[in-house]
Enzyme design. Sequence first.
Site, PDB file in Angstrom:
ATOM      1  N   GLY A  31       1.423  -1.589   0.460  1.00 20.81           N
ATOM      2  CA  GLY A  31      -0.263  -0.546   0.330  1.00 20.81           C
ATOM      3  C   GLY A  31       0.701   1.234   0.109  1.00 20.81           C
TER       4      GLY A  31
ATOM      5  N   TRP B 169       2.178   1.435  -3.209  1.00 20.61           N
ATOM      6  CA  TRP B 169       1.127   2.473  -4.154  1.00 20.61           C
ATOM      7  C   TRP B 169       1.440   3.805  -4.237  1.00 20.61           C
ATOM      8  CZ3 TRP B 169      -2.545   5.096  -3.623  1.00 20.61           C
ATOM      9  CH2 TRP B 169      -3.955   5.337  -4.906  1.00 20.61           C
ATOM     10  N   HIS B 170       1.643   4.281  -3.306  1.00 26.36           N
ATOM     11  CA  HIS B 170       1.955   5.861  -3.054  1.00 26.36           C
ATOM     12  C   HIS B 170       3.065   6.321  -4.619  1.00 26.36           C
ATOM     13  CE1 HIS B 170      -1.635   5.259   0.523  1.00 26.36           C
ATOM     14  NE2 HIS B 170      -1.728   6.743  -0.073  1.00 26.36           N
ATOM     15  N   GLY B 171       3.791   5.321  -3.904  1.00 28.70           N
ATOM     16  CA  GLY B 171       4.960   6.390  -4.522  1.00 28.70           C
ATOM     17  C   GLY B 171       6.119   5.719  -4.543  1.00 28.70           C
TER      18      GLY B 171
ATOM     19  N   PHE C 207      -0.083  10.343  -7.459  1.00 30.67           N
ATOM     20  CA  PHE C 207       0.093   8.566  -6.987  1.00 30.67           C
ATOM     21  C   PHE C 207      -0.740   7.715  -8.568  1.00 30.67           C
ATOM     22  CE2 PHE C 207      -1.058  10.356  -2.810  1.00 30.67           C
ATOM     23  CZ  PHE C 207       0.784  10.723  -2.836  1.00 30.67           C
TER      24      PHE C 207
END
Lengths: 324, 496
Positions: free
Chosen positions: B317, B320-322, B496
């Site tokens: 997770g 996923w953001h960066g 994102f």
Amino acid sequence: MKSSNFKNLFFLLIGIFTAGVSWEVLLFFVKDKPVPNAVFTQSIIDAKLVSEVLKSENPKVLFVGGSNVLFGVDSKQFSESTGIPSLNFGFAAGMGPELILDLISNHLSSEDLVVMNWEYEHFRFERSGIIDLTYLNLLMSYQHEFKRKLPFIDQRHLSLSTPFSHFREAVLCHFNPLVDNNIYRCNWLIDNEGNVRSNKGVQISKKELIASPSSLLTTEITFTSDIKDIFSNFVKDCRKRNVQLFASWPNTFANPVYFENEIVDANIKTIRRFWNSMGVEVVGNYKDSMLESEYFFDTSYHLNAEGVRLRTEKLTSQLKPYLK
Amino acid sequence: MLFNEQTFLFYFFPVVIVGVLVFRLRSSYLTSWWIILTSFFFYGFHGWQHLPLLILSVLVNYGIGLGIEKMAVKRSGHNLLIFGIVCNLLILAIYKYADFIISSFHLAYSLNLTLPLAISFFTFQQIAYLIDVRKGKVTTPSFTNYCTFISFFPQLIAGPIVRCQGMIPQLQKGLLGKLSSKNFWSGICLFSIGLFKKSCLADGIRPLVDVIFSASYDGITLSLAEAWVAVLSFGLQIYFDFSAYSEMALGLGLILGLRLPLNFDSPYKAVNIVDFWRRWHITLSEFLRDYLYKPLGGNRLGVYRGVFNVLLVMLLGGLWHGAGLTFIMWGFIHGCMIGFYHFFRSFTQNKAQIKSALLKKLLASFVTFMTVNAAWVFFRSENMNSAFGMIKSMIGLNGISLPRSFDFLPLGELVSFDGIFPNQTVDLGLLAFLPVLLAIVWFAPNAYQLLRLNPKKDSYIVMPSFQIIFLCGLLLFFGIKVSFETLSYDFIYFRF
């Protein structure tokens, strides 16, 4: 459409209108409570407006523009060389041409000579465009009266463009007993002829200057309708008052990208045509005001003392044929 | 084009509405294609070079979806699903993580790819779709409906991550472009509240955050108070920014006749970290839970395996953001917190319930708020050094600076008397804004409560009262007013 929709729309519009009026009231409340930026710029204006040259009955020469004039022309050197009183009437470019011209127009008299060195950005000035904070902060405080002269729509646009921070800063500066607004005044050495005397040495490197060519010159210039109106009105006003007008070029670092560049050449032609169409004589060539890196102070528009001397010398020789 | 920009507010959206009104009279099919084309335009406006990628992704995934459905009972359907997931993840990996991986191995070259806008969102949305088709939870919709489902501009850029089951039935019922009074006015109100939150609150506090975090990045040692001001300010900035986007997206969806899922539900009122993730980026949490955590076994395989699964899911997770160690660290911290919570709960769940007193609830909320905020340090910092520097300042390891007037106190070497904010990075005018924002976060009703909307129930829409519409008019003015200012800022989740 159902009647409830009309009622909803009415309440929504009332909400918008109420908020709009409230914002105008808040701005009116702070119009006499200047923010630091405005105090700074206004102190430069004050230093120029008290000059004896402006009050003189004799014909005078006024160099007008943004900071390229402020840090680019030595009116004292010009006067000594020509014997005609002159004043450096350059300010921060962010103030925009309209306000600067408004400030000068009250002090013009017959047979005066005005030399305009506008920065390239000024040709794109729009009252309802991207607003510079220097201009906005002044109009919302010291130059409130000037704002009232602008068209109604532009006044509203300026109000909407004023950031919340203006209001916050104005209130904080005014009501904070520990802050004396005078600390924000400009502390440059400005002489009686409006010249800044504190830009002596070089602070900016050639590398920095080369790395930052002015995109205002290297992208196609299109004159905004606002700027056409502003200049043509000023030209008409000067004609009526028998004031001679000249246009020159802003000081810029002679960046290699400007030379043999089709866009730059086209822009220069466009500017020349613009002035000629209004009957304003253009003195010199734009390359005359493009100097080498050792003559610059802190940006590609601001000359150091030696740069100012050279530039003034050139300008003086170009203007001499027109002086009576 | 951002929702809070004049291009969107005065040109794009009015044109979309006029088009909807015109095409709606003819057919819902034309309305759908109008929305698809305007959505592609909306996407392309940010950078036309990535529009073909979005279109290709839609075409390929739709094709794979059809294939999976045709091979419903065959093993090859499963293989096709794996192929689809791998393709999606590969594209995401190339664009988002390739340079990060290359730089992690200290290799001397990089791909220098620009990250296509919203790639994480439309990729996840389509992976979920393929899995649902394989599981038989959904049937393949028409191509028009599928295109609308993926490209619908209110949710395209930063979520919510919409599930096929939630959106396609609405499209099949022809609700898109069906302008009803209740939907329209609720949508306008939600959008106005969101616009105000973004323009005035999130972007209002932003300078405070930017100045202090860049000072930390430049190696300036921050005082305890400066570090906490930065962290709390960022916590509030991202709260209002994301809350604003979610409300604007839901509002725009409603105006156009579609109900998008709830994505944000007062997360700082959460009483524990699991509760926080039920309220923050709800659709991402649900995606991770349903498509990653549960397939990994969830907590069915024992406490320790459950904790490991949580850790893994939250690490991904974070990623996923960066692509960056800071995001991985942020995910890891959240994983640890959730793991610890589950671990702790497994020992206490059979014991007698302790009565939940108000004080206990407040304390739990406060502790959750502070830990979530501390974790944001990694989310916001440019690199790990800067983040650890900030953490050190927050716990007082970089010394504590008190006002000069306290210099008579004999407090040893760790305490200096250079003022609370010795680096002069804190705009005191903005500082006064912090308690106001905190009060809004903790005590004010959220937008849905204010509008008496309950997106979790069928009776979602209630016509807003005149007072609320008047209030939204006020907020709308100030939201629009800020769009006249020179600076405008992206939504944080746009990257994102």
